[in-house]
Enzyme design. Structure first.
Site, PDB file in Angstrom:
ATOM      1  N   ASP A  10      22.374  -0.201-119.435  1.00 58.05           N
ATOM      2  CA  ASP A  10      21.368  -0.281-118.375  1.00 58.05           C
ATOM      3  C   ASP A  10      22.047  -0.885-117.149  1.00 58.05           C
ATOM      4  OD1 ASP A  10      18.764  -0.531-117.116  1.00 58.05           O
ATOM      5  OD2 ASP A  10      18.871  -2.662-117.604  1.00 58.05           O
ATOM      6  N   ALA A  12      20.103  -3.028-113.867  1.00 60.79           N
ATOM      7  CA  ALA A  12      19.531  -4.332-113.513  1.00 60.79           C
ATOM      8  C   ALA A  12      19.136  -5.138-114.745  1.00 60.79           C
ATOM      9  CB  ALA A  12      18.321  -4.149-112.600  1.00 60.79           C
ATOM     10  N   ALA A  43       4.418  -8.664-113.750  1.00 56.75           N
ATOM     11  CA  ALA A  43       5.347  -7.745-113.086  1.00 56.75           C
ATOM     12  C   ALA A  43       6.502  -7.357-113.997  1.00 56.75           C
ATOM     13  CB  ALA A  43       5.879  -8.376-111.804  1.00 56.75           C
ATOM     14  N   MET A  47       8.916  -3.582-117.364  1.00 56.59           N
ATOM     15  CA  MET A  47      10.242  -3.402-116.767  1.00 56.59           C
ATOM     16  C   MET A  47      11.091  -2.404-117.549  1.00 56.59           C
ATOM     17  SD  MET A  47      11.638  -4.345-114.018  1.00 56.59           S
ATOM     18  CE  MET A  47      10.681  -5.799-113.611  1.00 56.59           C
ATOM     19  N   LYS A  51       9.626   3.472-111.764  1.00 59.23           N
ATOM     20  CA  LYS A  51       8.887   2.477-110.987  1.00 59.23           C
ATOM     21  C   LYS A  51       7.452   2.900-110.655  1.00 59.23           C
ATOM     22  CE  LYS A  51      12.515   0.125-111.405  1.00 59.23           C
ATOM     23  NZ  LYS A  51      12.563  -0.693-112.631  1.00 59.23           N
ATOM     24  N   HIS A  54       5.624   2.167-113.667  1.00 64.31           N
ATOM     25  CA  HIS A  54       5.514   0.714-113.767  1.00 64.31           C
ATOM     26  C   HIS A  54       4.269   0.233-113.022  1.00 64.31           C
ATOM     27  CE1 HIS A  54       7.849  -3.296-113.911  1.00 64.31           C
ATOM     28  NE2 HIS A  54       6.640  -3.578-113.434  1.00 64.31           N
ATOM     29  N   ARG A 159      12.533   6.359-119.375  1.00 60.00           N
ATOM     30  CA  ARG A 159      12.293   5.553-120.568  1.00 60.00           C
ATOM     31  C   ARG A 159      10.790   5.377-120.823  1.00 60.00           C
ATOM     32  NH1 ARG A 159      15.937   1.003-117.795  1.00 60.00           N
ATOM     33  NH2 ARG A 159      18.001   1.822-118.249  1.00 60.00           N
ATOM     34  N   ASP A 185      18.102  -4.559-121.552  1.00 56.81           N
ATOM     35  CA  ASP A 185      17.485  -5.888-121.493  1.00 56.81           C
ATOM     36  C   ASP A 185      15.970  -5.872-121.477  1.00 56.81           C
ATOM     37  OD1 ASP A 185      16.741  -6.701-118.201  1.00 56.81           O
ATOM     38  OD2 ASP A 185      17.718  -4.816-118.705  1.00 56.81           O
TER      39      ASP A 185
END
Length: 273
Positions: A10, A12, A43, A47, A51, A54, A159, A185
């Site tokens: 990944d 970030a 928020a 993750m 986005k 999200h 994802r 992560d």
């Protein structure tokens, strides 16, 4: 030989942006522009996914959905998501360059993997435009994977779908999923790996899941650091991760362990066999 042939990282929270703060900060700011205060925890929860998706997940959270209805007297709709996303994208692009610092150990670890003949791939929840900024920042520091892809290239099917991993395998000529390790992560990272049938690994320190900045983490005592690491690793295991690691430096040893399992005929989706 039946050994690990490629590692897919990944971005970030894994290789750059310790704590994955670039998108989190913007999500919080964007909701403030529409009169709704969201928490860092809210928020962070989705993750790793695309986005726009999200934002939709956040709007569907009961507390935020209720706040929206109180603010506007109606439920949110697709137009609202699009409007929020346009604000999010423009604000993130303005700040993203500030969040490209590599995590400790990335350069050294990737160098070791390449010396051992492994291919280095990558997936992300960022768009092409966003990732281009991150890639350039990482490249100036010495990190550049052999292949990268975003949900833009797979019709937005990011994802936890496995398609970005499959495209990595195609590009890097990785023929068997059990010879591939995905490291990330977030819950979305773990499930992306599981859905692709590769070894799915969560990395704790610097992760969005842990949610601490570099200064916050190094400011902890040894026992506090270990406690945060244990809690984060357990959460990854709860998501279904095959393995967890504290830091990037543990990857070479992890791969040795996976190669031992492969030599015994083990597979990531059938470890009990």
């Amino acid at each position: 030989m039946n050994k690990v042939a490629g590692v897919i990282f990944d971005w970030a929270g894994t290789t750059v942006d310790f704590g994955c703060f670039a998108p989190v900060n913007v999500f919080v700011k964007i909701f403030k522009t529409v009169g709704i205060n969201v928490t860092i925890a809210e928020a962070r929860l989705p993750m790793g996914i695309l986005k726009r998706d999200h934002l939709k997940v956040m709007l569907e959270m009961p507390r935020i959905s209720k706040k929206w209805q109180e603010q506007y007297g109606r439920c949110f709709n697709e137009y609202d998501i699009d409007e929020l996303y346009l604000k999010f994208e423009s604000m993130l692009l303005l700040s993203l360059e500030e969040y490209t610092q590599l995590l400790p150990g990335v350069i050294e670890t990737v160098s070791k993997l390449r010396k051992n003949g492994l291919k280095i791939g990558s997936t992300t929840g960022y768009t092409d435009t966003m990732l281009n900024i991150v890639r350039q920042g990482a490249k100036t520091q010495g990190y550049e994977p052999d292949f990268w892809i975003t949900p833009d290239s797979i019709n937005g099917m990011g994802r936890p779908n496995p398609y970005m991993i499959f495209r990595n395998m195609e590009a890097l000529k990785l023929t068997a999923p059990w010879q591939v390790v995905k490291i990330g992560d977030t819950e979305a990272d773990i499930k992306e790996g599981l859905n692709a049938g590769v070894w799915s690994v969560g990395v704790a320190v610097g992760s969005s899941q842990m949610g601490l900045s570099y200064d916050e983490f190094i400011g902890l005592s040894d026992s506090e650091q270990k406690s945060f690491i244990r809690k984060t690793e357990q959460t990854f295991l709860n998501y279904g991760a095959n393995f967890t690691i504290a830091t990037m430096e543990e990857i070479p040893e992890l791969l040795k362990n996976i190669n031992t399992l492969l030599a015994k005929g083990k597979r990531p989706y059938a470890l009990s066999n």
